[in-house]
Scaffold this motif. Structure first.
Motif, PDB file in Angstrom:
ATOM      1  N   CYS A   3      43.222  20.616 -43.570  1.00  0.00           N
ATOM      2  CA  CYS A   3      43.142  19.171 -43.746  1.00  0.00           C
ATOM      3  C   CYS A   3      42.712  18.875 -45.168  1.00  0.00           C
ATOM      4  O   CYS A   3      41.705  19.412 -45.651  1.00  0.00           O
ATOM      5  N   VAL A   4      43.494  18.069 -45.851  1.00  0.00           N
ATOM      6  CA  VAL A   4      43.123  17.534 -47.152  1.00  0.00           C
ATOM      7  C   VAL A   4      43.297  16.023 -47.076  1.00  0.00           C
ATOM      8  O   VAL A   4      44.173  15.523 -46.381  1.00  0.00           O
ATOM      9  N   VAL A   5      42.421  15.297 -47.787  1.00  0.00           N
ATOM     10  CA  VAL A   5      42.406  13.841 -47.686  1.00  0.00           C
ATOM     11  C   VAL A   5      42.251  13.213 -49.067  1.00  0.00           C
ATOM     12  O   VAL A   5      41.820  13.871 -50.020  1.00  0.00           O
ATOM     13  N   SER A   6      42.590  11.935 -49.137  1.00  0.00           N
ATOM     14  CA  SER A   6      42.348  11.169 -50.367  1.00  0.00           C
ATOM     15  C   SER A   6      41.931   9.760 -49.996  1.00  0.00           C
ATOM     16  O   SER A   6      42.281   9.246 -48.932  1.00  0.00           O
ATOM     17  N   TYR A   7      41.175   9.145 -50.923  1.00  0.00           N
ATOM     18  CA  TYR A   7      40.765   7.758 -50.740  1.00  0.00           C
ATOM     19  C   TYR A   7      40.790   7.066 -52.094  1.00  0.00           C
ATOM     20  O   TYR A   7      40.159   7.521 -53.049  1.00  0.00           O
TER      21      TYR A   7
END
Length: 191
Positions: A3-7
């Motif tokens: 899981c990789v995320v960005s905001y």
């Protein structure tokens, strides 16, 4: 299996990634990767999900063609980087046939962040930006996106503030709690 995320927040993008690395196609054997799945090349942030060889090829290409102070926009990525990426992957025999016969990068996909926006780089090398300020890819995508959405609602309905760093951290921890193929330690990059 990761899981990789960005905001996106006030002209910056906050990236986060887990350490899960699957060593076989069936997903039975795994390890925790010591290399970060999120990193920065010049003004571009990269979050990686998928094949290590494909990721290393993109990183090598970006490091060769992006300087620390170079302005990067979507047009440059589409016209300069992605065609070179496709050619190198083809030369290295890292492309696979998609359902419609198109060339794909297998199960790899990325989040690229630049100029305050984050973009999905899909398996077919298409690139696009979501209307939501957050993105997530990998096995933990659904719980991470649900965590982001819940935090957005808390801010709106209860008038509380949650820092972008805390949102990224909470999304990754939620994904790890709800999916066995997401695991810390987590790493973070701000672009």
């Amino acid at each position: 299996m990761t899981c990789v995320v960005s905001y996106e927040h006030e002209g910056s993008v906050y990236l986060g990634g887990d350490s899960y690395l699957c060593n076989d196609p069936q997903g039975e054997f795994y390890n925790l990767c010591s290399e970060s799945k999120v990193y920065r090349v010049g003004n571009i942030g990269v979050a990686v999900c998928g094949n290590v060889s494909v990721e290393q090829t993109l990183e090598e290409l970006l490091r060769k063609h992006i300087s620390n102070d170079q302005f990067v926009d979507l047009k440059f990525i589409k016209s300069e980087i992605l065609p070179k990426f496709r050619r190198i992957l083809k030369r290295r025999d890292l492309l696979v046939a998609g359902e419609n016969g198109s060339e794909m990068i297998g199960k790899s996909c990325f989040i690229l962040a630049f100029n305050g926006k984050s973009y999905f780089l899909e398996e077919d090398l298409s690139i696009w930006n979501s209307q939501a300020p957050y993105n997530a890819i990998g096995a933990g995508e659904k719980p991470a996106k649900s965590a982001f959405e819940a935090m957005e609602l808390l801010e709106k309905d209860l008038k509380i503030k949650i820092s972008p760093e805390k949102k990224v951290e909470t999304a990754l921890k939620t994904a790890a709690n709800l999916h066995h193929q997401v695991s810390g330690p987590f790493t973070y990059v701000k672009v």
